[in-house]
Design a protein around this motif. Sequence first.
Motif, short mmCIF file in Angstrom:
data_model
loop_
_atom_site.label_atom_id
_atom_site.label_comp_id
_atom_site.label_asym_id
_atom_site.label_seq_id
_atom_site.Cartn_x
_atom_site.Cartn_y
_atom_site.Cartn_z
N MET A 181 33.16 22.67 42.85
CA MET A 181 33.71 23.96 42.47
C MET A 181 34.21 24.67 43.70
O MET A 181 33.51 24.74 44.70
N THR A 182 35.40 25.18 43.62
CA THR A 182 35.96 25.88 44.76
C THR A 182 36.08 27.34 44.43
O THR A 182 36.65 27.71 43.40
N GLU B 44 39.92 37.67 41.40
CA GLU B 44 40.18 36.51 40.53
C GLU B 44 41.65 36.42 40.17
O GLU B 44 42.26 35.35 40.20
N GLY C 85 44.37 33.53 41.19
CA GLY C 85 45.12 32.82 40.16
C GLY C 85 46.60 33.10 40.20
O GLY C 85 47.31 32.71 39.28
N ASN D 17 35.20 36.41 45.25
CA ASN D 17 34.95 36.04 43.87
C ASN D 17 33.45 36.14 43.60
O ASN D 17 32.66 35.39 44.17
N GLY E 292 31.72 35.81 40.70
CA GLY E 292 31.17 35.18 39.49
C GLY E 292 29.86 34.45 39.73
O GLY E 292 28.84 34.72 39.10
N ALA E 293 29.88 33.50 40.66
CA ALA E 293 28.69 32.70 40.89
C ALA E 293 27.58 33.53 41.52
O ALA E 293 26.39 33.30 41.25
N ASN F 103 25.82 35.45 38.83
CA ASN F 103 24.95 34.54 38.05
C ASN F 103 23.65 34.30 38.77
O ASN F 103 22.57 34.30 38.17
#
Lengths: 465, 305
Positions: free
Chosen positions: A1-2, A139, A143, A424, A426-427, A430
Amino acid sequence: MTTLAISGCLSDNGGGGADTTEEDTTTRTQEPTTETTGSTNGGTAGSPTNNETAGGDTSGAAGSIPTDTPGGQLTVWSGLSGGTFEPWVDWYVPAASEATGREVNYQTQAYPDLRQNFIVGGREGEPDLLDGVFGHLVEYLQGDLIQPITEQAEKLEHFDGYAESAIDSLSIGGELYALPYLGNGRGLVYRTDILEKYDIEPPETWQAYLEAARTITAEESGMYGTHYTTHPQTTRGFQEWISHLYQLEENFYVQEDGSWIVQPSADQFARVFEFYNQLFAGDNPAMNPAERGTTSDVHDNGYFRGDYAMLPNGPWIREGADIEGADDVVEDSAVTHLHHPSEGERGTYLEIKFVLPNSHSDAFNDAIIAAGVWTSPESLRTFKSEVNRQQVAMVRTDVEADYNERWQPFVEIFESGTALAPVNWGATQNEIRTQMQNVIYNESDPAQAGQALHDRVTDLTQDFE
Amino acid sequence: MSLSQFSARYRRFRTVLKEISSETVFAWSLVIPATLITTAIIIYPILKAIYMSFFNVSFIDPTDMAWVGLENYRTILSDPTFRVALRNTIILTVSTVSLQYILGLGLAMLLKQPLPGMKWVRTGVLLAWVTPLVVLVILADWANHPQYGIINIALSSIGLPTNYWLGSKTWAFPMVIFLHIWTATPFFAVVFLSALQSIPKNLYEAVEMDGANILQAFRYITLPHLSYISMILVVMYTINWFNSFTIVFLGTGGGPVNSTEVLATYVYQEAFQTQALGYAASVGTVMLVLLLIFTIIYVVVEGRE
């Protein structure tokens, strides 16, 4: 995962930054609803033309921004769902139509759905303009869904009225990508009557907070001292947690010699986890152990039902209270800075909401104009008066917040806030939620959780660019 | 296979093909469009996901794909959360399908009794099945509310401890299983009821005359007649609950502490929150393979019986 991070001019310090909103939890889904207005093809009071302000554009939103081919539709996605915002929407849609010469198609979705739909389908050119929260900005940039709007935004007549901190928070690498419309910081909301009853001063430190909460739990029948949001999927829980981290360390991620590093130590992470652990400790715990894993609905509504005496919360709590008896609780409430560790200092998580155009839109400049209308002084004053959200005043120097004395501290609280780094998240989110769950359910002790979190987020920085 | 056997089979194939072609062209013309659409919206995404599982792909920019071969599958083997999700998924599937079968059959036999008001009971039973899952979860969350949930009000009224059961490490998973059973048992009951009603009564009369008791009649008459429909229900709901997402995602989010995490919610988390599309695709592919193995084995075994 990058995962990618944008090397930008920001650290976590000061300015603005945002994550998902208090109004829309990650668990809410909503079908898009559509409101359109018939302002078409430059018919009203003159379409905006090159170097001319749109006729009737009292917000000065168009400025001298060159417009796109007139006519057609401008699709706007917003997370401001619900009847509360209708008075402002009724103002905004015609105003944006007039300024752009396009039919504005205003649709609402929950922020998680909006983000997902934009990431998946934004390259098709829709929407033209969307509402966002800071965690999404990076993000979208990764993208290739957004592009700088600095040059066009600076042509807006009201551009100088934006708060510098808000503009800085939406700038990456010296380029502006979005325009702000709302900002808030999390403080401590508490019941003055309950604290006075037990002769408790509004707690300033974590230890004082825990002691006060435990006293209230022990003495006040049917009430717990406090509540924190600990549902595994809620963003509110992450926001509360990181608010406390920013009291120990200025930033979470910082850039050093071109690379991203984790600034807090494992011990500092462990300190925050220890605070969460202590919420449930003792015979009269500060927080109800049976409410582990509950969401922001329990959090906010519970305060107005008289279930808790103190809460980490923001200005939205006042404006969202519609349950019976809430007015009486409001009368007996006050706000102060969030409690902080004795070795730390005041701080909180800073949230800024913004609007930004889709770089794949065929009406890119018109979308910027529509963003200018959304974030104009007139728009935010309308928002303030019609929707009663004073937070919009935080992002502009020419709009004043009309908080009464009780809620006025939120202005100062906002100024003490820290934004998220432009990476980023996201991770990282989490992992924070995972370790928080481990601690509050006694699967691991705070030191282990702190170390595990530090190891994991350090690994994540390897993928940041 | 000998040449003569092969020739015989080939001739048979041609004969059957000719019959089908000549007699059922109209039927095929109706079936083919639906098949093509199904292929497009089901088969293609499955193949795409399998393909993606061999790449490192971010949700943020799915066009940027880096070949990693079997790396994602190797990661699965060492991923503790995957193991927890797989275990929970298997337990959830086996327990819910088993209990639904037993309870559904029992309910069907009850509904078959010619008692007054049974048609209203049947209607009431179906209400749980027709309730959308989202609504069901919202109601469950409300009922579990630590302060005003009806479950806790009832428990406290009889002096039992209260809790936010969906937030309890011990009780969240049983609660999730209960919700699954609650929503699907009525469907089992209705299907079994129609199957039971199709069993000729004279078969029961015959075995009764031969001295069989109720249990023997159930074992040798009822169950065999339910065999085919049972197979369909078991396969259908095994696949359905193995892929279960809504109740867990909305109810518990996979928590607390992954105690209710299932493979479907794990795939979602990896794809859209951690943004590891390739890894999520590999987990999805593993799910597909497991379900295929189960379905093939079950159908073959059932067919032999």
